[in-house]
Design an enzyme around this catalytic site. Structure first.
Site, short mmCIF file in Angstrom:
data_model
loop_
_atom_site.label_atom_id
_atom_site.label_comp_id
_atom_site.label_asym_id
_atom_site.label_seq_id
_atom_site.Cartn_x
_atom_site.Cartn_y
_atom_site.Cartn_z
N GLY A 47 0.78 -1.23 0.00
CA GLY A 47 0.00 0.00 0.00
C GLY A 47 0.82 1.28 0.00
O GLY A 47 0.41 2.30 -0.56
N GLU A 102 4.27 4.92 5.18
CA GLU A 102 3.10 4.03 5.19
C GLU A 102 1.90 4.75 4.60
O GLU A 102 1.78 5.96 4.72
CB GLU A 102 2.76 3.65 6.64
CG GLU A 102 3.13 2.25 7.05
CD GLU A 102 2.29 1.17 6.39
OE1 GLU A 102 1.75 1.37 5.29
OE2 GLU A 102 2.20 0.10 6.99
N ASP A 103 1.00 3.99 4.01
CA ASP A 103 -0.20 4.62 3.46
C ASP A 103 -1.23 4.91 4.54
O ASP A 103 -1.86 5.95 4.54
CB ASP A 103 -0.81 3.78 2.34
CG ASP A 103 -1.06 2.34 2.75
OD1 ASP A 103 -0.43 1.87 3.72
OD2 ASP A 103 -1.89 1.68 2.10
N ASP A 106 -4.13 2.01 10.97
CA ASP A 106 -5.47 1.67 11.46
C ASP A 106 -5.34 1.23 12.93
O ASP A 106 -5.38 2.07 13.82
CB ASP A 106 -6.07 0.58 10.57
CG ASP A 106 -7.49 0.21 10.95
OD1 ASP A 106 -8.03 0.80 11.91
OD2 ASP A 106 -8.08 -0.67 10.30
N LYS A 134 -6.20 6.66 10.78
CA LYS A 134 -7.61 6.49 11.14
C LYS A 134 -7.79 6.81 12.62
O LYS A 134 -6.89 6.58 13.43
CB LYS A 134 -8.02 5.03 10.94
CG LYS A 134 -8.71 4.76 9.63
CD LYS A 134 -9.35 3.38 9.64
CE LYS A 134 -9.98 3.10 8.30
NZ LYS A 134 -10.57 1.76 8.23
N PHE A 155 -14.93 2.78 3.42
CA PHE A 155 -14.14 1.80 2.67
C PHE A 155 -13.48 2.54 1.50
O PHE A 155 -14.09 2.75 0.47
CB PHE A 155 -15.03 0.67 2.17
CG PHE A 155 -14.25 -0.57 1.86
CD1 PHE A 155 -13.06 -0.52 1.13
CD2 PHE A 155 -14.70 -1.80 2.31
CE1 PHE A 155 -12.32 -1.64 0.86
CE2 PHE A 155 -13.97 -2.95 2.03
CZ PHE A 155 -12.78 -2.87 1.30
N ASP A 162 -5.99 -0.90 -1.70
CA ASP A 162 -6.69 -1.87 -2.55
C ASP A 162 -7.96 -2.38 -1.92
O ASP A 162 -8.20 -2.26 -0.71
CB ASP A 162 -5.77 -3.07 -2.81
CG ASP A 162 -5.64 -3.98 -1.57
OD1 ASP A 162 -5.36 -3.45 -0.47
OD2 ASP A 162 -5.84 -5.19 -1.70
N ARG A 168 -5.50 -0.10 -6.69
CA ARG A 168 -4.31 0.61 -6.19
C ARG A 168 -3.86 1.70 -7.16
O ARG A 168 -3.22 2.66 -6.76
CB ARG A 168 -3.14 -0.37 -5.98
CG ARG A 168 -3.36 -1.41 -4.90
CD ARG A 168 -2.04 -2.10 -4.58
NE ARG A 168 -2.19 -3.36 -3.87
CZ ARG A 168 -2.25 -3.48 -2.55
NH1 ARG A 168 -2.21 -2.42 -1.79
NH2 ARG A 168 -2.35 -4.67 -1.98
C1 PRP Z 1 -2.38 -2.01 5.37
C2 PRP Z 1 -1.51 -0.76 5.41
C3 PRP Z 1 -0.70 -0.94 6.65
C4 PRP Z 1 -1.61 -1.76 7.54
C5 PRP Z 1 -2.22 -0.83 8.56
O1 PRP Z 1 -1.66 -3.03 4.76
O2 PRP Z 1 -0.71 -0.63 4.25
O3 PRP Z 1 0.50 -1.64 6.40
O4 PRP Z 1 -2.64 -2.32 6.73
O5 PRP Z 1 -3.06 -1.55 9.42
P1 PRP Z 1 -2.84 -1.61 10.99
O6 PRP Z 1 -2.49 -0.23 11.45
O7 PRP Z 1 -4.19 -2.08 11.50
O8 PRP Z 1 -1.75 -2.61 11.29
P2 PRP Z 1 -2.32 -4.39 4.25
O9 PRP Z 1 -2.13 -5.46 5.29
O10 PRP Z 1 -3.74 -4.14 3.80
O11 PRP Z 1 -1.39 -4.79 3.02
P3 PRP Z 1 -1.08 -3.97 1.68
O12 PRP Z 1 -0.29 -2.75 2.08
O13 PRP Z 1 -0.27 -4.92 0.88
O14 PRP Z 1 -2.41 -3.61 1.02
#
Ligand code: PRP
Length: 182
Positions: A47, A102-103, A106, A134, A155, A162, A168
């Site tokens: 991401g 990081e994107d 959460d 978030k 969402f 994604d 993406r």
């Molecule tokens: C997403 C995002 C962070 C993580 C954040 O990755 O890129 O790495 O979730 O969530 P958290 O704060 O609850 O840990 P994801 O696992 O969806 O993988 P991706 O980046 O490959 O889409």
């Protein structure tokens, strides 16, 4: 793709403007440390890749960029906090100034694990640049120096984010229509 989006939440221009501001802030803050042992921007795949590519071009200092891929064990909806490294760095970060890109934050559990892991490698400093954070209850306490936006509780996809590995490549961040994922 565009037909699956109900609302554009952050436009291409919003993203470009905010990422440029984040890059300018990093440039100001790191101007004194950008020597030969300077900055390593660590992009968290997948991401974070799109954000990272724009962010590094907004930082007017010498830097290296490297990539890590992680996956969290769990039910796929919520992070479990247990993270597996799928691709590790090629760079030795000992004594370097690390900026994690990081994107989205959460639960914060992915970053919490990553920061502990990277800290053990002995960087000179470590900060986080997150495009979005978030307002999640009980979010792990992540010291995040650069935050682009507070994330809506919707969402959202695009600009690296994604749904089932798609969207993406949308140039904006938009809200996915419920019928796509329900
Ligand atoms: C997403 C995002 C962070 C993580 C954040 O990755 O890129 O790495 O979730 O969530 P958290 O704060 O609850 O840990 P994801 O696992 O969806 O993988 P991706 O980046 O490959 O889409």
């Amino acid at each position: 793709m565009h037909n699956d989006i109900s609302e554009i939440y952050f436009s291409e221009q919003d993203l470009a403007d905010r990422v440029r501001e984040m890059g300018e802030a990093i440039t100001r803050d790191y101007a004194g440390v950008a020597g030969s042992d300077g900055i390593v921007v660590i992009s968290i795949l997948r991401g974070g890749a799109v954000f990272t590519c724009d962010l590094i071009r907004a930082i007017d200092l010498p830097l290296e960029v490297d990539f890590m891929a992680v996956s969290s064990y769990g039910n796929g909806v919520k992070s479990s906090g247990v993270v597996r490294i799928l691709k590790d760095l090629n760079t030795d970060i000992r004594g370097r100034h690390v900026i994690i890109a990081e994107d989205i934050i959460d639960s914060g559990l992915t970053l919490k694990y990553l920061m502990q892991n990277l800290e053990s490698r002995g960087p000179a400093s470590m900060t986080v640049a997150a495009l979005m954070r978030k307002n999640t209850e009980n979010q792990a306490d992540i010291p995040c120096r650069y935050v682009g936006f507070t994330c809506p509780d919707k969402f959202i996809v695009g600009y690296g984010l994604d749904y089932a590995e798609r969207y993406r490549n949308l140039p904006y961040i938009g809200v996915l229509k419920p019928e796509i994922y329900q």
